[in-house]
Design a protein around this motif. Sequence first.
Motif, PDB file in Angstrom:
ATOM      1  N   GLN A 196       8.800   9.458   4.037  1.00 57.19           N
ATOM      2  CA  GLN A 196       7.838   8.430   4.430  1.00 57.19           C
ATOM      3  C   GLN A 196       6.563   8.588   3.611  1.00 57.19           C
ATOM      4  O   GLN A 196       6.185   9.704   3.240  1.00 57.19           O
ATOM      5  N   HIS A 197       5.921   7.470   3.335  1.00 58.71           N
ATOM      6  CA  HIS A 197       4.639   7.507   2.630  1.00 58.71           C
ATOM      7  C   HIS A 197       3.738   6.399   3.174  1.00 58.71           C
ATOM      8  O   HIS A 197       3.861   5.236   2.801  1.00 58.71           O
ATOM      9  N   TYR A 198       2.855   6.777   4.056  1.00 62.35           N
ATOM     10  CA  TYR A 198       1.901   5.849   4.662  1.00 62.35           C
ATOM     11  C   TYR A 198       0.497   6.186   4.174  1.00 62.35           C
ATOM     12  O   TYR A 198       0.153   7.364   3.985  1.00 62.35           O
ATOM     13  N   HIS A 199      -0.325   5.159   4.008  1.00 64.65           N
ATOM     14  CA  HIS A 199      -1.692   5.374   3.534  1.00 64.65           C
ATOM     15  C   HIS A 199      -2.565   4.211   3.979  1.00 64.65           C
ATOM     16  O   HIS A 199      -2.170   3.055   3.859  1.00 64.65           O
ATOM     17  N   TYR A 200      -3.756   4.529   4.521  1.00 69.72           N
ATOM     18  CA  TYR A 200      -4.693   3.468   4.900  1.00 69.72           C
ATOM     19  C   TYR A 200      -6.111   4.023   4.867  1.00 69.72           C
ATOM     20  O   TYR A 200      -6.327   5.223   5.097  1.00 69.72           O
ATOM     21  N   ILE A 201      -7.075   3.137   4.570  1.00 65.41           N
ATOM     22  CA  ILE A 201      -8.479   3.520   4.457  1.00 65.41           C
ATOM     23  C   ILE A 201      -9.270   2.784   5.534  1.00 65.41           C
ATOM     24  O   ILE A 201      -9.136   1.574   5.695  1.00 65.41           O
ATOM     25  N   ARG A 202     -10.110   3.512   6.248  1.00 65.00           N
ATOM     26  CA  ARG A 202     -10.926   2.917   7.304  1.00 65.00           C
ATOM     27  C   ARG A 202     -12.178   3.760   7.519  1.00 65.00           C
ATOM     28  O   ARG A 202     -12.180   4.962   7.248  1.00 65.00           O
ATOM     29  N   PRO A 203     -13.287   3.136   8.022  1.00 66.16           N
ATOM     30  CA  PRO A 203     -14.484   3.922   8.328  1.00 66.16           C
ATOM     31  C   PRO A 203     -14.298   4.724   9.603  1.00 66.16           C
ATOM     32  O   PRO A 203     -13.377   4.477  10.385  1.00 66.16           O
ATOM     33  N   THR A 204     -15.184   5.666   9.842  1.00 65.55           N
ATOM     34  CA  THR A 204     -15.090   6.481  11.058  1.00 65.55           C
ATOM     35  C   THR A 204     -15.400   5.650  12.298  1.00 65.55           C
ATOM     36  O   THR A 204     -14.722   5.768  13.314  1.00 65.55           O
TER      37      THR A 204
END
Length: 531
Positions: free
Chosen positions: A391-399
Amino acid sequence: MKLNCAGRNPLLNSHLPNNILTGFSCRTSRFCPSPPLVDRRNSRTFIQCTPRFSDPSFSRFFKSPDEEEIIPPPALDQLRKIEDSVAASASKRRPPSPDPNDQYPAKPRTHFKKKPNIPKPNPPKFRPNGKRIRLTLDKEDIDFDNVFLRDACSCPLCVDPSTQQKLFQTSDIPSSISAKSSKFTPADGLTIRWKDDLIGYPEDHTTVIPTDFLRAYANPIARYQRRHQHFDERVLWNRDIMESDVENLPYEGYMNDDSVLLTALRQLRIYGLVFLKDVPQSDEQAVERIALRIGALKDTFYGRTWDVKSVAEAKNVAYTHQSLGLHMDLLYFQQPPQLQLLHCIRNSATGGNSIFSDAFRAAQYVRMSSASLFAALSSFPVSYHYRNAGQHYHYIRPTFELEPTARSDLKPRVVAVNWSPPFQAPCDVHTGTGDGGRLRAYLTGAKLFADRAETVESLYERRLAEGECVLFDNRRVLHGRRAFDVDSGERWLKGAYVDADAWWSRLRVLGEKLGGKPSRHRRSLSSSHLE
């Protein structure tokens, strides 16, 4: 003195020697409020004029600039001609004839006695005005755009009675749409017949909008209250508050009584944490049934439900016996699950206590401590990933995620916190020269947040008993686990996820079904301090 007529009288300003009038209003101009009084005494001319100014020193008799000097005859002849023309025009003063080509003719100046200030009644009323209709609701004038009102029509021609879905597109509404006729009463609401309606609609198509609907959309505060009408105010909690207010609801009541289910859902809204007791201990499907009382389960690559137990060569730190720090699940998903459920089936091992902390409270602490650090945690992009077991999941989000449609009179509310150190990826931003110190500001803010969330006073620690199930808000409550000794016994939890939409839908439906408005909890803070 070198003076000019305040009335801008071209005759006086151009013909009088030394411009002997100054600062006065002269009726030779139709814009002046008072006439001059002319008196001749021994070839001297005195002019009394009521000035525009409030200074009383200007309201007196004036004569030539030098009182001892007689005005020369040529100038006096000019002045007498002007005085005669002023007197003649004053006796024949009439309003100017209106120009037929003037779209906005000037109205003659008229003086009225001041009327007493008598309050007028303020009944509900409407005033159509081209693109909008103005209504008076609760003594406040509100403008509603015709497009909004037409789009809100819920008659059978516009909304299917069976599916409750719209039968037209907002984009099909003509921008020229207007009210052919309108009527508004508090009892019946707003009734409109349209001009330039959508193509295909009959000419007698009528829109009826209830007054309650209009009030609910009248201003930002009303719209906010409408969106949150079934949601209780949140309580920011620490260990002492949770130990005092924690709910332990019976499993049978939760499964069979909607009022108990509503209590659980509201407890999740207020605190983000609730417990069920007396769950069938050996029933591995119990957690699925508990979740389905709220809504559909969120299926992930971990499965529809999943086991939390120590295994050899684990692919996730949760499947070990090690200490697991405070975190949130699946932040590498585009839409992380809102609710997490953990049913304790076995727990005979030494250690392994569960720990919880209110991330909203820690976020509020950062906001009150430093506005710049709060802004850094609300904007700095943090990367999360899972790259293992095919599996390869990736996501960007603020704290900190803030409410996008916040009330205009309040600071934006924190609606979600993202904190999962075990699954944090390298920062996907420029960190060299010229980065503006963003990374360092994030680091300082993250330390402040973590220190607050991990204090002893902030942690609610509890050893899950066999037959208990914990439900918590995965976007608010941080959870973790103490290390445990695998040789001393078994620790086995069964887990499941539910998305936010299912939870909120169930909360609204039960709130409408069982009636009553959410109560304001005794510990709840004002909205401006909540988050």
